[in-house]
Design a protein around this motif. Structure first.
Motif, PDB file in Angstrom:
ATOM      1  N   UNK A 119     -52.302 -74.944 -23.957  1.00  0.00           N
ATOM      2  CA  UNK A 119     -50.957 -74.002 -23.422  1.00  0.00           C
ATOM      3  C   UNK A 119     -49.907 -74.539 -23.717  1.00  0.00           C
ATOM      4  N   UNK A 120     -49.108 -73.983 -24.071  1.00  0.00           N
ATOM      5  CA  UNK A 120     -48.256 -74.038 -24.864  1.00  0.00           C
ATOM      6  C   UNK A 120     -46.695 -74.326 -23.383  1.00  0.00           C
ATOM      7  N   UNK A 121     -47.034 -73.071 -22.435  1.00  0.00           N
ATOM      8  CA  UNK A 121     -46.158 -73.222 -21.260  1.00  0.00           C
ATOM      9  C   UNK A 121     -46.432 -73.376 -20.097  1.00  0.00           C
ATOM     10  N   UNK A 122     -46.254 -73.399 -18.678  1.00  0.00           N
ATOM     11  CA  UNK A 122     -46.920 -73.328 -17.633  1.00  0.00           C
ATOM     12  C   UNK A 122     -45.426 -71.885 -17.170  1.00  0.00           C
ATOM     13  N   UNK A 123     -46.357 -71.798 -16.539  1.00  0.00           N
ATOM     14  CA  UNK A 123     -45.351 -70.149 -15.468  1.00  0.00           C
ATOM     15  C   UNK A 123     -45.868 -70.227 -14.478  1.00  0.00           C
ATOM     16  N   UNK A 124     -44.817 -70.886 -13.398  1.00  0.00           N
ATOM     17  CA  UNK A 124     -44.800 -71.016 -12.406  1.00  0.00           C
ATOM     18  C   UNK A 124     -44.260 -70.845 -11.364  1.00  0.00           C
ATOM     19  N   UNK A 125     -44.815 -69.633 -10.557  1.00  0.00           N
ATOM     20  CA  UNK A 125     -43.496 -68.865 -10.081  1.00  0.00           C
ATOM     21  C   UNK A 125     -43.217 -69.196  -8.515  1.00  0.00           C
ATOM     22  N   UNK A 126     -44.111 -70.547  -8.147  1.00  0.00           N
ATOM     23  CA  UNK A 126     -43.844 -71.301  -7.079  1.00  0.00           C
ATOM     24  C   UNK A 126     -42.747 -72.285  -7.509  1.00  0.00           C
TER      25      UNK A 126
END
Ligand code: HH2
Length: 291
Positions: A119-126
């Motif tokens: 995976x290239x990006x971690x999208x962390x809504x927290x």
């Protein structure tokens, strides 16, 4: 110079700069049974892969795979359940498509597993709600989206008391950016997101987009905007359901572009990309005239 062209630059993802010269579209790929607008539609590897092909053909530069709904009131699932949904789709997309892959997760255990799968990006809504998330991303050279939210999806809509919503969102995100940088995530790998619809009323969502320059200016990082199909759009359009909010979504994205946003997370990529490219060309022409 108009705000619309003031925030150019790049976002460093796995050691390679992704240019923000042109608007960047992030296509939503929810592999959940219960997401608010598309739950169940792309659940399972084959429907998800065919949706992924469509999003890439429509011009998505990044696909954001989500295995856990974060709609208001949702309860959350275990890391193993989330991985069982996300990993087969991540592997299938990786094997077939030439596109950057983001995974929308709040869990460091999920992030660790998907980073190991490329995976290239971690999208962390927290925005680092999991204490191990910053170190997990720092151990890779992946990029990180830090989104503003208060509480959890189950509690957030009771946490909408703000004085100045734009200033407070910026102030609450700032320590999260600092925490990520302190853990070793280079600032140039980080993008911030005001969290449209997460602990915000409809009016606060409008104000955040109208004053998104306050968030960008305070944090000094590119902004990602995720208005896609959210309830504030339905409220403005006479209560239309999620399926009828794509044109309203485009309006919100263009308003964001006019205020310096360069990265847009949407369900329907093609219309948004075309509208943003045309609007961007007009803003560039305006800038060239020096007005
Ligand atoms: N919105 C949702 C999910 N992830 N990530 C970022 N960075 N910004 C957002 O605004 C954002 C996000 C919610 O939308 P969706 O994925 O369509 O719904 P659900 O959470 O029900 O799966």
């Amino acid at each position: 110079m108009p705000l619309a062209v003031a925030n150019l630059g790049a976002w460093l993802i796995r050691g390679r700069p992704l240019s923000l010269e042109r608007p960047v579209l992030v296509g939503v790929l929810n592999v959940t049974p219960d997401s608010f607008s598309d739950g169940g539609r792309f659940h399972g590897a084959e429907p998800a892969l065919s949706r992924a092909r469509q999003l890439v053909a429509d011009g998505a530069r990044i696909l954001d795979i989500g295995g856990e709904s974060t709609r208001p009131g949702s309860a959350g699932i275990s890391a193993s359940e989330e991985l069982a949904r996300v990993l087969p789709v991540l592997r299938a997309v990786r094997a077939e498509l030439d596109v950057l892959v983001s995974v929308d997760t709040r869990k460091a255990a999920v992030a660790r597993a998907v980073l190991a799968e490329g995976a290239d990006v971690i999208n962390d809504v927290s925005a680092l709600g999991d204490p191990d998330m910053a170190a997990t991303v720092a151990d890779s050279d992946a990029a990180l989206v830090l989104m503003h939210m208060r509480g959890t999806p189950a509690t957030m809509q009771s946490l909408t008391s703000y004085g100045d919503v734009a200033a407070e969102v910026a102030a609450e995100l700032e320590p999260r950016v600092a925490m990520a940088v302190a853990a070793g995530v280079g600032a140039e790998r980080i993008v911030v997101d005001p969290g449209i619809g997460f602990a915000k009323t409809a009016e606060q969502n409008l104000e955040l987009i109208a004053r998104i320059d306050v968030v960008a200016g305070a944090l000094g990082r590119p902004v990602l905007l995720g208005p896609s199909r959210k309830a504030f759009i339905g409220a403005l359009l006479g209560g239309v359901g999620a399926d009828g909010r794509d044109a309203g979504t485009v309006g919100a994205c263009v308003a964001g572009l006019a205020r310096g946003v360069r990265i847009f997370r949407v369900h329907e990529v093609r219309a948004a990309r075309e509208a943003l490219e045309v609007a961007d060309a007009i803003f560039r022409t305006e800038a060239a005239w020096g007005r």
